[in-house]
Design an enzyme around this catalytic site. Structure first.
Site, PDB file in Angstrom:
ATOM      1  CB  CYS A  51      -0.879   0.060   1.257  1.00  0.00           C
ATOM      2  SG  CYS A  51      -2.074  -1.246   1.370  1.00  0.00           S
TER       3      CYS A  51
ATOM      4  N   GLY B  48       0.956   0.399  -5.254  1.00  0.00           N
ATOM      5  CA  GLY B  48      -0.261  -0.421  -5.285  1.00  0.00           C
ATOM      6  C   GLY B  48      -1.102  -0.068  -6.493  1.00  0.00           C
TER       7      GLY B  48
ATOM      8  CG  ASN C  43       2.424   0.727   3.570  1.00  0.00           C
ATOM      9  OD1 ASN C  43       2.338  -0.419   3.143  1.00  0.00           O
ATOM     10  ND2 ASN C  43       3.537   1.432   3.470  1.00  0.00           N
ATOM     11  N   GLY C  44       0.982  -1.773   5.640  1.00  0.00           N
ATOM     12  CA  GLY C  44       1.678  -2.689   6.541  1.00  0.00           C
ATOM     13  C   GLY C  44       0.877  -3.943   6.793  1.00  0.00           C
TER      14      GLY C  44
ATOM     15  CE1 TYR D 208      10.658  -3.864  -8.272  1.00  0.00           C
ATOM     16  CE2 TYR D 208       9.219  -4.299  -6.418  1.00  0.00           C
ATOM     17  CZ  TYR D 208       9.417  -4.210  -7.777  1.00  0.00           C
ATOM     18  OH  TYR D 208       8.396  -4.460  -8.648  1.00  0.00           O
TER      19      TYR D 208
END
Lengths: 475, 475, 475, 475
Positions: C9, C37, C112-113, C255
């Site tokens: 996310c 995302g 996010n996570g 990345y």
């Protein structure tokens, strides 16, 4: 009869001298003519010689979103079209209005009908180097007008000369940079009428489209007449009036047109109600209730009920949410589609002897399914009556009654059909009385019933050779 | 009345023991129930405990493309829903079925109705830490079932305990990992019936949905009954049967339900026809033709015609292509929308004294417009008859008759309304006779007419406070 | 590596005190975070306590048309989210922001996570009667906040107490009726930073999203910090700062993040270039050109080229028109997809010894295909270098490196992998040097490489049990 | 430079003798050619003389869904097209391939280029009765072929005669019922090459499209050559080879073509890298880093870096998710669009003297914005270098460099431009060196730089008169 036969098109045009929003008027007009064609639709607006056109596959409310309608902008004239196309033709490619550039400017056409000499004309044009983008007769008409235009003083003169060349059925609306023209072929196969709204002039396939925008009916375009509408008013080119016997399509009254339309002086609703009355006289029966197949059998059912004295009932509820995108996930599709569209009202038919009135019987499969639904709902007898005589011949004038193979009456006797349909009795309106449906009994084309073609059928009545060659995607 | 009052929902469920494609059955069922809600729809399929759900804003044929239907896959059970939501709520968020995870697994619910104590229950739940994703009463019902489930031996026990807590109108279909349940509140406000197709059991708001898949009507779910369907068959929890007086909505017969449905033993079509007969007895008039406002006024018009002996006629043609996406580009929108939807058949009304039958009169604006169209088409007298008594009170049981401000009968006398509508005479069905529309005359809720609420209205009858807080987009 | 591993996310939030169009700011911010995302996205706008939310499956430019963005209207705050979801979960159901009603009003969250104790917390909540509409950890966090809110004086106090209960990775943006809060878990697994634009405060996963709206980077949110933003300004709850060792994800640098972002003080681009330099030192080779796999291998390729002195070249052209809807009509799909996305530039590699730098090697299949393309284009030697050490362990903190089965390095030796990829030599960055990529070398999670999990993994590391139960359609 | 100048088209064709799925091959080929036109695309498949065509406005992945591609079905030949159209023309109407019926059957054409005598030819055709459905030169070419076909023994003879009549730029793929033909005008303005895949022959605008389907490059079509492909193999009509001096567009190498393509023997990537090397020699500067504007400036930046010895860096991150539907809700749109598309990498440029290499400078507005972004990111000096000489003249051969008014170099001196762009120095590649970019330095059209038109420009260089008359909607 629930969609088995299709009219090929509906046309609509406006010339405004008073600031009417012509695109919006077309939008309403097409809504009212949607029953004449559900495959594609389009509107072309003439804004001081610049023609903006929007056309696509789909219903009016699918093609014309608010954004698209407003992109058409304002103008003083517009021409619009709804189209039904038989399977295997190229819906997007053949969508109308057709808009072309030529040496004198631009032109937009909307056409309802079908020519009988299109193949010959097309071949002659091609031998002169013409290329065709569509497979429609409309492009042939367009070429002929443009070629005549090269040596004519006016577009109306070119249109008149085109009429010397083409044969068959055509109700046309033509928009040049400065004029709107309505043309009806000399036989008057397809309807076309004139209306008035404020200082705007309207052309439409049926009067119900005039009603939809609040316009007043003025008169029908005469068979063979060219009506020319411009800033100075309306005038006529009458050179082709009367050169052919009137032969307007009687099936417009029985099935194609909307019952609230009046065509050539006769109310469609009244014509259908008369069909029912004649049926009651020709094919009386002892029964408890008269019901019609929605929607096009209802008017005749009322006529039958009134004439016979048998009570009229609402025998079926039609599901009004079945749209073009209806899918049939289960196996026995044909069966389910009829049942999901039409559900019998048990309370009306259970234990009753039922007279079932429909507009016509084409292949018989849908009729048989409807009869079965009635029996499942408890009807003890079903007596079928058809407002149309048996279909025996193909139509070459703009409908898709096109093959003897598929017409049940070509292959079976009355008694056989009765058994196939599973009814206790079966009666068709006679060819004699079909001519009496209108106030003015002269001048109808009844070729699909009796084979009397008002003009010679095409020499090669199969689908023209071009249809085989190009197929265009929906994309 | 053309759409002024809305039913909130229709529900449908299937339990199959014979490999029936349950998603397809729901699809057909929803088509038949589309009149009960056109805003959103959904289907949840139970494939061995795994629930796949597809729901969205739109009509059944818009939401369920072939691809989407096949993505639902196969399963032994399914529950489905169509919904009408009043403006200002959150269509996508509140679309049903509602599918939730809880300690015992998953559950899907479809609900038709409205609770009267939802606000109190919701606040109590929130004080215990509950969070709400929707603004619907259905989520309250779901919470109450799940909380009872913690201390119950079975889901049906939890559902039964939930019924001790909630008040108001609810016809529910509940799908657990292994069972399908149908629940009707003890008053029986909204309909719910049971059908059979092969070895599959069906639940549906109306019997017309059973017809659409070829299922046989078994019986209505009783007010207060829980019907539990699983692999072993059907059984009932009857603890809540009879604890409240039956109070089923009489307006289902007059307007909401489809005429081909049979509810609690009475054909909707027959009930409407009776309304017309009573109107002819209560409000006779000298006239030439009786016409109904399509579609919901037609049955009563036939009843009026039969009782009075005045001929029945088809007075209007309804444009069947007006879809949800119809836009109104011209100025005087309201006017045009009625005219484009309904066009009078001049041949039927011109020069005639017309009895115009409609199902009800809510605000009066549409009725007045319809009357004006008739006069423009040449009707010399218009006598309006309404199958429903005057609306005087809001409904709290699942319809949107919600404000006295907008009800014409709350603000004006009969004579004033007659003048507003522009009719020569006006007659409503009496409250006494409205109770006689069904075969079994006892047990109706007529609160919207007479104010006799079967259970106490909500303490704060305004829109609940949560509605103000979240608004979700269509995206 | 071209898309084999996915971040779950990206989050974005705005609190405006100066009339900034918060919905538009979110729209731009989401564009800049789209790489985090691509499955679904959403924006929730707070307009004086009324929250309007729009979220759907699709890219930002697919979900947010002009109409939809304008429907979100104006407000003083907004929170937004982009999401990647692994196959088999329920994209629409789990789309964020999550918007809920509770006893104190409404709340919107973007997360996010991934939590490591979500299953335990969820079960405890369910045992208390909770129902779950989604399968996401975010709903667990929401419940915990709301339950703490019942006994807290403020939302920030409730958030702080929630942090005592949940374990794992979470960068959150929470919007209450009057406050916007940014929360980063005590380990700081995922990034979150603060920006300023005029008198508006911004929260974003990465600084590139601040750049996209012209905002200035202020600082990163500290691990364990709660940032509370309201009309009075910004303040912090620092109670959870420092209670855990910092363990931010090193793969963000290699990345996930965009090279133009700066996270916790280190430029992502510089970190990647350093990876290339270390690779040149660890795995030198005689070669003619260094090329990177677009886009995430380019920065490291430049680092390798600079350190080694071998010229940098553009070895591949990436087709930028390959969108989400790319279909693969031919048979050998995997092959074609790589070729159509990446075409080698023959002039650069023909007859050359090539150093090929990629960010990482996951399954090896795409790498092998890329190597084959290079050889077909004429490369005489291919030496592969990976900026990431071999993946040996699953990640439980918000990425989908989840199964040892699919990680090539778990199943094969270095020499075997070299042969599988078909390269002349193969070198990975060492675990020692991966810690040196950032300016501040302490505090990284490198569990996917070395198995040192900063906090205990989930007790049952499989997909949680709820995922099996509900599956929601895209409709 | 980031989208200011547009190529008008890309073409692709396949003749298969071995069962290759020709529609799928076209799909891949169009993907690879998408950079040559993003407005509309289409594929026409020839299935034993029946041509099915699908074309629409949109990118390849928007127009060709799986369903639509499979509707094209199988065939032995196909021709495909991507198109860029300038504003104000009629995207759907002019979409290609153009498919027409004529006396000998059907024909499909795809065209890249622009004629200089189209208006004269069109007028002559119209004076003979021709009608035009599009405003494109392609319809003129089609008419000329068809008219010649009437008196020719073969379609290739007709094509050859057409070449005697038309003047200007045209790379054509023509599909007759049995043959596929590739035609390149005698000047060779636009590229066209031949490939081989198994027993199938391919024609494509650029070699990268051959790579995308795994085909082998065979050779370029020669200027003036007609390549005829049928079941017997490939043969050439060489009558028009060498009748004009070769004049292929040098801007194909600098900007239009993909760097992985090889045109007329020269790698586009190498040509661009050479441009950078020449720039370093012509306009040296003391600096710390060389960066290119993505994507078309990158190759030249590498050339500049290698020649100058200044390190190459990645100065910008391009947002790859900005699609055609990107909207700009905030006020200062132009500004935001550049920023959201291109974000500088501060770590690369901060405190540095930067050489910024772009392919060309057209209006200068985007360049100025990019320079400003670099300065905001901390660049202390910006030295701009353009791979193309200044644009001074319109192009009449298939690109939209069409008006001196908008070309910054026509209105300002070098020093003025330097100030407008806000750079410390500015250098263009010289007209002398632009001729040295390719291995074979003879035979380029450089008219846009130096005004040396290989053939006379159109007599009336404005948009042709027909463009004013018709405007078609997107629907």
């Amino acid at each position: 009869m629930t969609g088995s036969i299709h009219e090929e098109c509906g046309v609509f045009g406006v010339y405004s001298r008073d600031g009417l929003n012509v695109a919006s008027a077309c939008y309403y007009g097409l809504y009212a003519l949607q029953h004449r064609g559900q495959e594609s639709c389009g509107i072309a607006v003439n804004d001081d010689g610049l023609i903006r056109c929007m056309k696509d596959v789909g219903l009016v409310n699918e093609v014309f979103t608010k954004d698209r309608l407003s992109e058409l902008g304002h103008g003083s004239m517009a021409v619009a079209h709804v189209r039904y196309g038989t399977t295997g033709t190229y819906p997007r490619r053949n969508a109308q209005p057709l808009v072309v550039n030529h040496i004198k400017g631009t032109m937009a056409l909307a056409h309802n009908g079908a020519l009988t000499n299109a193949a010959e004309l097309r071949e002659a044009l091609e031998l002169n180097g013409a290329i065709f983008h569509t497979t429609s007769d409309t492009e042939v008409i367009t070429y002929e007008i443009i070629r005549q235009r090269l040596n004519s003083d006016s577009i109306e003169e070119a249109v008149s000369r085109m009429m010397d060349l083409v044969e068959g059925a055509y109700s046309l609306i033509i928009m040049s940079p400065t004029k709107l023209m309505g043309v009806r072929d000399p036989y008057g196969f397809r309807p076309l009428c004139i209306g008035q709204l404020g200082d705007s002039t309207i052309l439409a396939s049926e009067s119900c489209a005039l009603d939809s925008i609040g316009a007043t009916f003025v008169r029908d375009v005469k068979p063979g007449e060219i009506v020319i509408i411009d800033k100075d008013g309306i005038r006529s080119d009458e050179r082709h009036i009367g050169i052919r016997p009137k032969a307007s399509c009687v099936f417009e009254y029985i099935y194609f047109a909307r019952p609230d339309s009046v065509i050539d002086g006769t109310s469609v609703h009244i014509a259908r109600q008369r069909a029912g009355s004649f049926l009651a006289l020709e094919h009386p029966v002892q029964a408890d209730v008269v019901i019609g197949v929605p929607d096009s059998g209802l008017d005749a059912a009322i006529g039958y009920a009134r004439q016979s004295g048998i009570p009229y009932g609402i025998g079926f509820i039609k599901n009004k949410y079945i749209g073009r995108t209806f899918i049939q996930p289960l196996q026995s599709d044909r069966e389910d589609k009829v049942r999901i569209k039409l559900n019998p009202v048990s309370a009306v038919v259970k234990g009753k002897r039922v007279v079932l009135v429909d507009d016509s019987i084409v292949r018989g499969t849908t009729s048989a399914r409807i009869v079965r639904l009635l029996r499942e709902a408890g009807a003890v007898e079903v007596h079928m009556r058809s407002s149309a005589p048996p279909f025996m011949n193909p139509c070459y004038f703009g409908t898709d009654i096109d093959s003897r193979d598929k017409l049940i009456a070509c292959k079976h006797s009355l008694e056989e059909i009765r058994q196939i349909l599973g009814v206790d009795s079966l009666g068709y309106l006679s060819c004699e009385n079909v001519l009496r449906l209108c106030d003015n009994s002269a001048g109808f084309c009844t070729a699909c019933f009796d084979g009397n073609y008002p003009c010679p059928p095409p020499s090669n009545p199969g689908k023209n050779r071009f249809e085989r060659k190009i197929r265009e995607g929906e994309g």
